[in-house]
Design a protein around this motif. Structure first.
Motif, PDB file in Angstrom:
ATOM      1  N   LEU A 243      79.979  64.303 -20.068  1.00  0.00           N
ATOM      2  CA  LEU A 243      78.902  65.178 -20.529  1.00  0.00           C
ATOM      3  C   LEU A 243      78.590  66.254 -19.496  1.00  0.00           C
ATOM      4  CD1 LEU A 243      76.842  65.660 -22.822  1.00  0.00           C
ATOM      5  CD2 LEU A 243      75.269  64.130 -21.596  1.00  0.00           C
ATOM      6  N   MET A 244      78.632  65.896 -18.219  1.00  0.00           N
ATOM      7  CA  MET A 244      78.367  66.860 -17.158  1.00  0.00           C
ATOM      8  C   MET A 244      79.525  67.849 -17.019  1.00  0.00           C
ATOM      9  SD  MET A 244      75.447  65.577 -16.297  1.00  0.00           S
ATOM     10  CE  MET A 244      74.877  66.245 -14.724  1.00  0.00           C
ATOM     11  N   ARG A 245      80.744  67.378 -17.201  1.00  0.00           N
ATOM     12  CA  ARG A 245      81.907  68.261 -17.104  1.00  0.00           C
ATOM     13  C   ARG A 245      81.952  69.270 -18.250  1.00  0.00           C
ATOM     14  NH1 ARG A 245      84.784  63.417 -16.793  1.00  0.00           N
ATOM     15  NH2 ARG A 245      86.016  63.997 -18.643  1.00  0.00           N
ATOM     16  N   GLU A 246      81.644  68.782 -19.442  1.00  0.00           N
ATOM     17  CA  GLU A 246      81.764  69.622 -20.631  1.00  0.00           C
ATOM     18  C   GLU A 246      80.661  70.660 -20.740  1.00  0.00           C
ATOM     19  OE1 GLU A 246      81.793  66.662 -23.643  1.00  0.00           O
ATOM     20  OE2 GLU A 246      83.770  65.864 -23.045  1.00  0.00           O
ATOM     21  N   SER A 250      74.484  73.108 -17.262  1.00  0.00           N
ATOM     22  CA  SER A 250      73.466  73.102 -18.315  1.00  0.00           C
ATOM     23  C   SER A 250      72.273  72.247 -17.903  1.00  0.00           C
ATOM     24  CB  SER A 250      74.047  72.566 -19.626  1.00  0.00           C
ATOM     25  OG  SER A 250      73.022  72.432 -20.597  1.00  0.00           O
ATOM     26  N   LEU A 251      71.078  72.732 -18.232  1.00  0.00           N
ATOM     27  CA  LEU A 251      69.854  71.966 -18.013  1.00  0.00           C
ATOM     28  C   LEU A 251      69.271  71.498 -19.336  1.00  0.00           C
ATOM     29  CD1 LEU A 251      68.170  74.156 -15.231  1.00  0.00           C
ATOM     30  CD2 LEU A 251      69.491  72.038 -14.950  1.00  0.00           C
ATOM     31  N   ASP A 252      70.113  71.469 -20.371  1.00  0.00           N
ATOM     32  CA  ASP A 252      69.682  71.073 -21.714  1.00  0.00           C
ATOM     33  C   ASP A 252      70.468  69.864 -22.201  1.00  0.00           C
ATOM     34  OD1 ASP A 252      68.179  71.308 -24.082  1.00  0.00           O
ATOM     35  OD2 ASP A 252      69.698  72.579 -25.033  1.00  0.00           O
ATOM     36  N   LEU A 253      70.687  68.908 -21.287  1.00  0.00           N
ATOM     37  CA  LEU A 253      71.548  67.771 -21.617  1.00  0.00           C
ATOM     38  C   LEU A 253      70.786  66.537 -22.078  1.00  0.00           C
ATOM     39  CD1 LEU A 253      74.221  67.973 -18.772  1.00  0.00           C
ATOM     40  CD2 LEU A 253      74.266  68.984 -21.067  1.00  0.00           C
ATOM     41  N   SER A 268      75.047  65.841 -11.009  1.00  0.00           N
ATOM     42  CA  SER A 268      75.649  67.150 -10.844  1.00  0.00           C
ATOM     43  C   SER A 268      75.990  67.310  -9.367  1.00  0.00           C
ATOM     44  CB  SER A 268      74.676  68.250 -11.272  1.00  0.00           C
ATOM     45  OG  SER A 268      73.550  68.271 -10.396  1.00  0.00           O
ATOM     46  N   GLU A 269      76.791  68.313  -9.038  1.00  0.00           N
ATOM     47  CA  GLU A 269      77.119  68.549  -7.636  1.00  0.00           C
ATOM     48  C   GLU A 269      75.854  68.861  -6.842  1.00  0.00           C
ATOM     49  OE1 GLU A 269      80.475  70.997  -5.057  1.00  0.00           O
ATOM     50  OE2 GLU A 269      79.828  71.780  -7.006  1.00  0.00           O
ATOM     51  N   GLN A 270      74.970  69.677  -7.424  1.00  0.00           N
ATOM     52  CA  GLN A 270      73.742  70.049  -6.727  1.00  0.00           C
ATOM     53  C   GLN A 270      72.848  68.839  -6.488  1.00  0.00           C
ATOM     54  OE1 GLN A 270      71.400  73.067  -8.688  1.00  0.00           O
ATOM     55  NE2 GLN A 270      69.755  72.983  -7.162  1.00  0.00           N
ATOM     56  N   SER A 271      72.766  67.943  -7.481  1.00  0.00           N
ATOM     57  CA  SER A 271      71.891  66.782  -7.324  1.00  0.00           C
ATOM     58  C   SER A 271      72.398  65.849  -6.234  1.00  0.00           C
ATOM     59  CB  SER A 271      71.759  66.030  -8.655  1.00  0.00           C
ATOM     60  OG  SER A 271      72.991  65.465  -9.070  1.00  0.00           O
ATOM     61  N   LEU A 272      73.707  65.709  -6.126  1.00  0.00           N
ATOM     62  CA  LEU A 272      74.269  64.860  -5.073  1.00  0.00           C
ATOM     63  C   LEU A 272      73.993  65.464  -3.696  1.00  0.00           C
ATOM     64  CD1 LEU A 272      75.716  62.165  -5.130  1.00  0.00           C
ATOM     65  CD2 LEU A 272      77.901  63.382  -5.148  1.00  0.00           C
ATOM     66  N   HIS A 273      74.074  66.782  -3.612  1.00  0.00           N
ATOM     67  CA  HIS A 273      73.775  67.448  -2.348  1.00  0.00           C
ATOM     68  C   HIS A 273      72.296  67.290  -1.985  1.00  0.00           C
ATOM     69  CE1 HIS A 273      77.480  70.331  -2.737  1.00  0.00           C
ATOM     70  NE2 HIS A 273      77.809  69.059  -2.678  1.00  0.00           N
ATOM     71  N   CYS A 274      71.420  67.307  -2.993  1.00  0.00           N
ATOM     72  CA  CYS A 274      69.994  67.089  -2.741  1.00  0.00           C
ATOM     73  C   CYS A 274      69.732  65.701  -2.175  1.00  0.00           C
ATOM     74  CB  CYS A 274      69.198  67.280  -4.037  1.00  0.00           C
ATOM     75  SG  CYS A 274      68.986  68.999  -4.551  1.00  0.00           S
ATOM     76  N   LEU A 275      70.444  64.710  -2.693  1.00  0.00           N
ATOM     77  CA  LEU A 275      70.312  63.344  -2.175  1.00  0.00           C
ATOM     78  C   LEU A 275      70.672  63.291  -0.697  1.00  0.00           C
ATOM     79  CD1 LEU A 275      71.676  60.693  -4.720  1.00  0.00           C
ATOM     80  CD2 LEU A 275      69.415  60.776  -3.666  1.00  0.00           C
ATOM     81  N   PRO A 290      90.599  65.010 -10.596  1.00  0.00           N
ATOM     82  CA  PRO A 290      90.949  64.490 -11.930  1.00  0.00           C
ATOM     83  C   PRO A 290      91.591  63.115 -11.787  1.00  0.00           C
ATOM     84  CG  PRO A 290      91.738  66.741 -11.639  1.00  0.00           C
ATOM     85  CD  PRO A 290      91.312  66.260 -10.285  1.00  0.00           C
ATOM     86  N   VAL A 291      91.265  62.229 -12.708  1.00  0.00           N
ATOM     87  CA  VAL A 291      91.797  60.862 -12.704  1.00  0.00           C
ATOM     88  C   VAL A 291      92.487  60.619 -14.040  1.00  0.00           C
ATOM     89  CG1 VAL A 291      91.211  58.419 -12.629  1.00  0.00           C
ATOM     90  CG2 VAL A 291      90.017  60.026 -11.135  1.00  0.00           C
ATOM     91  N   ASN A 292      93.783  60.376 -13.995  1.00  0.00           N
ATOM     92  CA  ASN A 292      94.559  60.079 -15.194  1.00  0.00           C
ATOM     93  C   ASN A 292      95.277  58.764 -14.986  1.00  0.00           C
ATOM     94  OD1 ASN A 292      96.237  59.905 -17.404  1.00  0.00           O
ATOM     95  ND2 ASN A 292      96.934  62.022 -17.301  1.00  0.00           N
ATOM     96  N   LEU A 293      94.730  57.717 -15.605  1.00  0.00           N
ATOM     97  CA  LEU A 293      95.284  56.378 -15.419  1.00  0.00           C
ATOM     98  C   LEU A 293      96.097  55.907 -16.618  1.00  0.00           C
ATOM     99  CD1 LEU A 293      92.162  54.696 -13.791  1.00  0.00           C
ATOM    100  CD2 LEU A 293      94.095  55.806 -12.659  1.00  0.00           C
ATOM    101  N   GLY A 294      96.378  56.835 -17.528  1.00  0.00           N
ATOM    102  CA  GLY A 294      97.120  56.458 -18.728  1.00  0.00           C
ATOM    103  C   GLY A 294      96.211  55.947 -19.820  1.00  0.00           C
ATOM    104  N   TRP A 295      95.506  54.871 -19.528  1.00  0.00           N
ATOM    105  CA  TRP A 295      94.609  54.291 -20.535  1.00  0.00           C
ATOM    106  C   TRP A 295      93.265  55.006 -20.580  1.00  0.00           C
ATOM    107  CZ3 TRP A 295      90.003  51.802 -19.030  1.00  0.00           C
ATOM    108  CH2 TRP A 295      89.858  51.596 -17.667  1.00  0.00           C
ATOM    109  N   ARG A 296      92.970  55.816 -19.567  1.00  0.00           N
ATOM    110  CA  ARG A 296      91.764  56.638 -19.594  1.00  0.00           C
ATOM    111  C   ARG A 296      91.930  57.825 -18.660  1.00  0.00           C
ATOM    112  NH1 ARG A 296      88.270  56.148 -15.177  1.00  0.00           N
ATOM    113  NH2 ARG A 296      88.732  54.416 -13.777  1.00  0.00           N
ATOM    114  N   GLN A 297      91.214  58.891 -18.984  1.00  0.00           N
ATOM    115  CA  GLN A 297      91.206  60.092 -18.163  1.00  0.00           C
ATOM    116  C   GLN A 297      89.761  60.401 -17.790  1.00  0.00           C
ATOM    117  OE1 GLN A 297      93.019  60.245 -21.297  1.00  0.00           O
ATOM    118  NE2 GLN A 297      94.696  59.441 -20.041  1.00  0.00           N
ATOM    119  N   GLY A 298      89.590  61.039 -16.668  1.00  0.00           N
ATOM    120  CA  GLY A 298      88.245  61.400 -16.238  1.00  0.00           C
ATOM    121  C   GLY A 298      88.300  62.240 -14.980  1.00  0.00           C
TER     122      GLY A 298
END
Length: 308
Positions: A243-246, A250-253, A268-275, A290-298
């Protein structure tokens, strides 16, 4: 991925006094930047999580209930999706207690856990089998981290489960795993408790695939401070959720996030930096992998930081 059976007992012990007095169990401010501009939209807590955390089971409201003002149909545990309008973090409004977290992750992916979850989510048992081996993408993580580290780094994996996915598993001078689970460690890893985590002992501290599960991610990072010396690097990794990638930026999620499961925080990248900033850490580097394990991508999002 690392097991989320990490140290969440005494979650509040390392917090500043204002946090210790009244942790928000229904979030009223951002879990990352502490901002109070939050968008809100109704959602449901997935039945498996609702049962484990609250003891709630789905039920059907039928005509024989004789209720005048409620519509007939299935009833599920309600919650809210919240999104910070400052840093973009998207998260579940419920902030589970230590007891509820223990109930949720009791026996994580063992036979009983898998059977119960498969009841609510048919097909989960087959998916769980894929998590038993070392993830192929860890070699890419190692390649990204290596230029920042000595050839044989001393590594602590905070919340690393068995250590199966700890970076530099086969190339280290020291490999410690700090985790509350009783799972057997892989060869070469040594389990350590909080009293053995000595500041300055490690070149690298890893906390991978953990922050998305916890109610108070800042508190966890502050606990990790005990292991960070002046030269120690901290590697934090979280899923870069679809959802964050797509909908980057966006601030309307909140209205698009209709259900919540074990990942209660979407970063988000910004939120992780704030932490990092709130925890007194300085960003060294960051990346998306990118992670492509065959049975799932992400995609995963990683940040490298050190003490300010």
């Amino acid at each position: 991925m690392s097991s989320p059976e990490f140290l969440w007992s005494n979650t509040y012990n390392e917090w500043s006094p204002e946090h210790m007095e009244s942790p928000e169990l229904i979030a009223g401010s951002c879990i990352c930047c502490d901002g109070n501009r939050l968008s809100k939209s109704p959602a449901v807590l997935m039945p498996f999580v609702a049962l484990r955390v609250f003891g709630h089971e789905p039920l059907e409201i039928t005509a024989d209930w004789g209720l005048r003002d409620l519509r007939q149909g299935m009833a599920y545990t309600l919650c809210n999706s919240l999104q910070c309008q400052g840093c973009g973090a998207l998260f579940l409004d419920y902030r589970f207690t230590d007891k509820q977290m223990t109930a949720l992750y009791q026996g994580y992916r063992d036979e009983s856990y898998t059977r119960q979850r498969n009841h609510f989510e048919p097909g989960y048992a087959a998916v769980a089998e894929h998590y038993r081996g070392r993830e192929a993408y860890i070699s890419d993580v190692e390649a990204w981290l290596a230029p920042h580290l000595p050839a044989l780094p001393a590594v602590l994996d905070w919340g690393g489960g068995s250590g199966i996915n700890t970076p530099f598993l086969l190339q280290h001078s020291l490999l410690h795993v700090h985790d509350i689970s009783a799972v057997e460690l892989v060869k070469g890893a040594e389990r350590v408790g909080p009293e053995q985590v000595v500041k300055g002992r490690y070149d690298l501290v890893v906390c991978s695939q953990v922050l998305e599960h916890v109610s108070f991610p800042l508190a966890l990072i502050e606990e990790i401070h005990a292991a960070l010396g002046p030269q120690t690097l901290l590697y934090l990794e979280v899923p870069h959720e679809a959802l964050m990638r797509e909908h980057r930026g966006s601030l309307d999620l909140a209205r698009l996030k209709r259900h919540w499961h074990e990942h209660v925080n979407f970063f988000s990248e910004q939120s992780l930096h704030c932490l990092l900033d709130r925890a007194g850490l300085v960003l060294v580097d960051s990346y998306f992998l990118p992670v492509n394990l065959g049975w799932r991508q992400g995609e995963v999002m990683g940040v490298l930081a050190r003490r300010a």
